[in-house]
Design a protein around this motif. Sequence first.
Motif, mmCIF file in Angstrom:
data_model
loop_
_atom_site.group_PDB
_atom_site.id
_atom_site.type_symbol
_atom_site.label_atom_id
_atom_site.label_comp_id
_atom_site.label_asym_id
_atom_site.label_seq_id
_atom_site.Cartn_x
_atom_site.Cartn_y
_atom_site.Cartn_z
ATOM 1 N N VAL A 162 0.848 -1.212 0.000
ATOM 2 C CA VAL A 162 0.000 0.000 0.000
ATOM 3 C C VAL A 162 0.873 1.248 0.000
ATOM 4 O O VAL A 162 0.599 2.217 -0.731
ATOM 5 C CB VAL A 162 -0.938 -0.005 1.219
ATOM 6 C CG1 VAL A 162 -1.714 1.306 1.302
ATOM 7 C CG2 VAL A 162 -1.897 -1.182 1.141
ATOM 8 N N LEU A 163 1.938 1.252 0.799
ATOM 9 C CA LEU A 163 2.836 2.401 0.848
ATOM 10 C C LEU A 163 3.526 2.615 -0.492
ATOM 11 O O LEU A 163 3.687 3.760 -0.949
ATOM 12 C CB LEU A 163 3.872 2.199 1.955
ATOM 13 C CG LEU A 163 4.892 3.323 2.147
ATOM 14 C CD1 LEU A 163 4.187 4.636 2.489
ATOM 15 C CD2 LEU A 163 5.896 2.959 3.234
ATOM 16 N N SER A 164 3.930 1.511 -1.135
ATOM 17 C CA SER A 164 4.563 1.624 -2.452
ATOM 18 C C SER A 164 3.607 2.221 -3.476
ATOM 19 O O SER A 164 3.979 3.108 -4.261
ATOM 20 C CB SER A 164 5.047 0.245 -2.905
ATOM 21 O OG SER A 164 5.580 0.298 -4.216
ATOM 22 N N ASP A 165 2.354 1.754 -3.470
ATOM 23 C CA ASP A 165 1.362 2.311 -4.395
ATOM 24 C C ASP A 165 1.059 3.768 -4.065
ATOM 25 O O ASP A 165 0.825 4.579 -4.973
ATOM 26 C CB ASP A 165 0.079 1.484 -4.333
ATOM 27 C CG ASP A 165 0.243 0.111 -4.965
ATOM 28 O OD1 ASP A 165 1.199 -0.061 -5.747
ATOM 29 O OD2 ASP A 165 -0.570 -0.781 -4.671
ATOM 30 N N LEU A 166 1.069 4.105 -2.785
ATOM 31 C CA LEU A 166 0.804 5.482 -2.376
ATOM 32 C C LEU A 166 1.867 6.428 -2.922
ATOM 33 O O LEU A 166 1.551 7.512 -3.430
ATOM 34 C CB LEU A 166 0.742 5.572 -0.854
ATOM 35 C CG LEU A 166 0.533 6.960 -0.240
ATOM 36 C CD1 LEU A 166 -0.784 7.563 -0.717
ATOM 37 C CD2 LEU A 166 0.574 6.887 1.277
ATOM 38 N N VAL A 167 3.122 6.017 -2.836
ATOM 39 C CA VAL A 167 4.212 6.838 -3.375
ATOM 40 C C VAL A 167 4.068 7.009 -4.877
ATOM 41 O O VAL A 167 4.262 8.108 -5.424
ATOM 42 C CB VAL A 167 5.574 6.218 -3.011
ATOM 43 C CG1 VAL A 167 6.703 6.969 -3.699
ATOM 44 C CG2 VAL A 167 5.777 6.224 -1.500
ATOM 45 N N SER A 168 3.695 5.946 -5.565
ATOM 46 C CA SER A 168 3.514 6.027 -7.020
ATOM 47 C C SER A 168 2.349 6.958 -7.374
ATOM 48 O O SER A 168 2.437 7.738 -8.331
ATOM 49 C CB SER A 168 3.260 4.633 -7.595
ATOM 50 O OG SER A 168 4.348 3.770 -7.338
ATOM 51 N N LEU A 169 1.263 6.901 -6.599
ATOM 52 C CA LEU A 169 0.098 7.735 -6.889
ATOM 53 C C LEU A 169 0.404 9.212 -6.676
ATOM 54 O O LEU A 169 -0.088 10.069 -7.415
ATOM 55 C CB LEU A 169 -1.075 7.306 -6.011
ATOM 56 C CG LEU A 169 -1.720 5.960 -6.345
ATOM 57 C CD1 LEU A 169 -2.795 5.622 -5.320
ATOM 58 C CD2 LEU A 169 -2.303 5.985 -7.744
ATOM 59 N N LEU A 170 1.205 9.520 -5.682
ATOM 60 C CA LEU A 170 1.533 10.924 -5.412
ATOM 61 C C LEU A 170 2.357 11.541 -6.533
ATOM 62 O O LEU A 170 2.463 12.765 -6.625
ATOM 63 C CB LEU A 170 2.271 11.041 -4.077
ATOM 64 C CG LEU A 170 1.447 10.689 -2.829
ATOM 65 C CD1 LEU A 170 2.298 10.819 -1.567
ATOM 66 C CD2 LEU A 170 0.212 11.578 -2.722
ATOM 67 N N GLY A 171 2.934 10.706 -7.374
ATOM 68 C CA GLY A 171 3.666 11.210 -8.525
ATOM 69 C C GLY A 171 2.881 11.125 -9.821
ATOM 70 O O GLY A 171 3.428 11.418 -10.891
ATOM 71 N N SER A 172 1.594 10.746 -9.723
ATOM 72 C CA SER A 172 0.753 10.609 -10.911
ATOM 73 C C SER A 172 -0.072 11.871 -11.123
ATOM 74 O O SER A 172 -0.906 12.217 -10.270
ATOM 75 C CB SER A 172 -0.176 9.404 -10.761
ATOM 76 O OG SER A 172 -1.140 9.373 -11.794
ATOM 77 N N PRO A 173 0.104 12.589 -12.223
ATOM 78 C CA PRO A 173 -0.698 13.797 -12.474
ATOM 79 C C PRO A 173 -2.197 13.491 -12.547
ATOM 80 O O PRO A 173 -3.018 14.310 -12.116
ATOM 81 C CB PRO A 173 -0.169 14.309 -13.810
ATOM 82 C CG PRO A 173 1.206 13.710 -13.943
ATOM 83 C CD PRO A 173 1.127 12.394 -13.275
#
Length: 278
Positions: free
Chosen positions: A63-74
């Motif tokens: 979940v944390l890994s996906d959260l980091v990826s989402l925060l970089g998704s425009p």
Amino acid sequence: MTAPTASATAPAPASPAPAKPQRKLNLRPAQGAIGVIVLVVILEVLSRTNIVPPTMLPPPSQVLSDLVSLLGSPEFLAHVGSTLVAWAIGLGLASVIGVTAGLILGSLRIVYEASRALIEFLRPIPAVALVPLAILVFGQGTQMKFMLVLYAALWPILLNTLYGAREIDPVTRETARTFRLSWWDTISRVYLPHTAPFAFTGIRISAAIALIVTVSAELLAGTPMGLGSWILSVQTGGGSTSQVFAGTIVAGVLGVLVNAILKWVEGIIFAWRKEQHS
């Protein structure tokens, strides 16, 4: 002549120096962090050992890994921005209308008595129950969301302002009448300063309610944009459960940040209240 007594010649004992107050360490943040870490470890173990299926409870590390990826998704940030815009517009309108209506109802008893039954009828209706009606009237865009937020956030602000206005000392009201202040001067010089802390407390309460209603409306109405609609699209489109959890965490973090910011603003604006109670 009599010899001087010992009590007359002995020097007075020196008074002990006042002890310096010891500052207590604020351990609440550390205790809260420890609680979060323990919970994350437990959830990680439950998921990795398949005690709870990963499809129901994904590992917090994923979940944390996906959260980091989402925060970089425009694209994801655009959905979050849409939610915040609807939240801010609805809360802003609710603040203006709620404070104004609360001051009027609190200062004019005849108006309060005339509208009391209507307020008691509308107040218990949950905003989520009005989603179908709001879709019919306003469509599925941002206007529908901030109108629902306006309705849900209005009541805590209005009732807190009304309560503050009704709690004004009768002597203060009579003094304003003695000096023949106009209704507007009475509102601006007597009612507004006294009710401002109550109104801001209502705004803080409504801020959390407004965010909940915004995301809920996006989920139920399937709006084109918004954090709730993004979570719905991921869930129904075959996306991973961890992404759904990551989006939910973002909603929770937004609520915490909003409350912290409003609490900080309240401490600055109403610093005089702490001085009075100290």
